[in-house]
Scaffold this active site. Structure first.
Site, PDB file in Angstrom:
ATOM      1  N   THR A 196       0.723  -1.146  -0.023  1.00 21.25           N
ATOM      2  CA  THR A 196      -0.134   0.008   0.057  1.00 21.25           C
ATOM      3  C   THR A 196       0.888   1.411  -0.044  1.00 21.25           C
ATOM      4  OG1 THR A 196      -1.751  -1.398   1.394  1.00 21.25           O
ATOM      5  CG2 THR A 196      -1.961   0.952   1.157  1.00 21.25           C
ATOM      6  N   HIS A 227       2.506  -5.604  -4.563  1.00 19.65           N
ATOM      7  CA  HIS A 227       1.042  -5.924  -4.385  1.00 19.65           C
ATOM      8  C   HIS A 227       0.235  -5.422  -5.178  1.00 19.65           C
ATOM      9  CE1 HIS A 227       2.501  -7.463  -0.043  1.00 19.65           C
ATOM     10  NE2 HIS A 227       3.044  -8.296  -1.064  1.00 19.65           N
ATOM     11  N   ASP A 240       4.794  -8.955   4.889  1.00 18.93           N
ATOM     12  CA  ASP A 240       5.447  -9.601   3.628  1.00 18.93           C
ATOM     13  C   ASP A 240       6.777  -8.902   3.433  1.00 18.93           C
ATOM     14  OD1 ASP A 240       5.908 -11.476   1.481  1.00 18.93           O
ATOM     15  OD2 ASP A 240       4.702  -9.694   0.142  1.00 18.93           O
TER      16      ASP A 240
END
Length: 348
Positions: free
Chosen positions: A163, A188, A284
């Site tokens: 993000t 992502h 992650d």
């Protein structure tokens, strides 16, 4: 209590999102606007904490509304996007304008698709409520004052983000010189968006940036972005590094996973890697960054002050995985400085 405003020209979408939000104990639906004009008044009246915003609306489209909103009253926004090529381009543009994140509209029927996305939508709203909204233009890394004096096929730059990462990665990539070592990137992002994002990176960079296809040889001056539905690993093939894509299960909750890319580099390149973990929700990449540092790689985490969401870097810092913790604008120069030191050391 998170106050949420839904902005969408579809009554069905407004009702579905509204019901999802109203069923949550930590959320309050303050309004559901069919267009930008109604939304503008609701923003003024209710001061929402988070807005879900459809890109495709009549009269004034979502991008125009977002642009005005972020200049006048910066608010965390989660975009609702289509999976078309035009939709992907508009979504990337919305992130450039300051949207925190986006949720792609499902390919299946609208009702079933939104129900399938319930947990995803709720997690994005909660994350947006905790994020730092960018009130001005995104932080841009200063152009590197040091130019690499060599073009190496041995070194690799690795970047992972989630993000807020689309703009953070752009800031780093745009500051790297044309003869930079190969750059591998995992951000992502769902399938259908990474090709468009790679094109955006290519347009703002001296590097040639592409969406990875698999089995490419890593070349200096090139950047390779993990596709939205595959894990990207780097393997050693003789004297070369090559990309391997895999379709395995999610790792650390994601596919593509930063941990998968970082872990593959531990064995493939080890101390020849300079790596950075940028803004993002979750953890992650933290374990993979630690493994790289333990193998002798040079590791950087983005600092809290410049992160949209200080999640992944925070976990990595807590593990001791970061050799340096730096503001976004300093990361590219740190890469270059370290690569020069590594090259000088190899000549001793």
């Amino acid at each position: 209590m998170i106050k949420v405003l839904v902005v969408d020209d579809s009554a069905l979408i407004r009702n579905l999102l509204g019901e999802i939000i109203k069923n949550e104990n930590d959320m309050q639906l303050v309004g559901a606007a069919p267009d930008a004009y109604v939304a503008k008044k609701m923003v003024k009246d209710f001061s929402p904490d988070v807005i879900t915003l459809d890109i495709e609306m009549p009269k004034v489209d979502g991008l125009r509304f977002l642009d005005v909103l972020m200049k006048a009253r910066p608010t965390p926004v989660v975009m609702i996007s289509t999976l078309t090529e035009a939709g992907a381009d508009a979504t990337i543009r919305s992130l450039e304008l300051g949207a925190v994140d986006f949720v792609p509209k499902p390919k299946l029927g609208v009702v079933q698709g939104i129900e399938d996305y319930r947990e995803l939508i709720l997690s994005k709203i909660r994350m947006a409520a905790r994020s730092k909204v960018r009130q001005q233009k995104p932080a841009q890394a200063a152009k590197c004052t040091t130019k690499l004096s060599y073009s190496s096929t041995e070194k690799i730059i690795a970047i992972g983000a989630s993000t807020g990462g689309t703009e953070a990665i752009k800031a780093v990539i745009s500051a790297l010189p044309a003869n930079s070592p190969a750059v591998v990137i995992t951000q992502h992002m769902p399938p259908g968006f990474t090709k468009t994002y790679a094109q955006r990176l290519d347009a703002c960079s001296q590097l040639k940036v592409v969406e990875a296809k698999g089995d490419e040889r890593l070349l200096p001056g090139h950047g390779y972005l993990a596709p939205g539905d595959k894990h990207m690993e780097i393997i050693r093939s003789g004297a070369d590094y090559r990309i391997r894509l895999s379709d395995g299960p999610r790792v650390s909750g994601h596919k593509p996973s930063v941990d998968v890319m970082f872990t593959s580099l531990v064995e493939a390149a080890g101390s020849n890697v300079v790596a950075s973990l940028l803004t993002g929700m979750g953890k992650d990449g933290a374990d993979g960054l630690l493994a790289l540092k333990q193998k002798g790689a040079f590791t950087i985490c983005q600092n809290e002050e410049t992160c949209v969401v200080y999640g992944m870097p925070k976990v990595a810092v807590g593990l001791g995985a970061a050799e340096k913790v730096l503001p976004l604008e300093a990361i590219a120069q740190a890469f270059i400085n370290q690569l020069e030191k590594m090259q000088a050391g190899s000549r001793l």
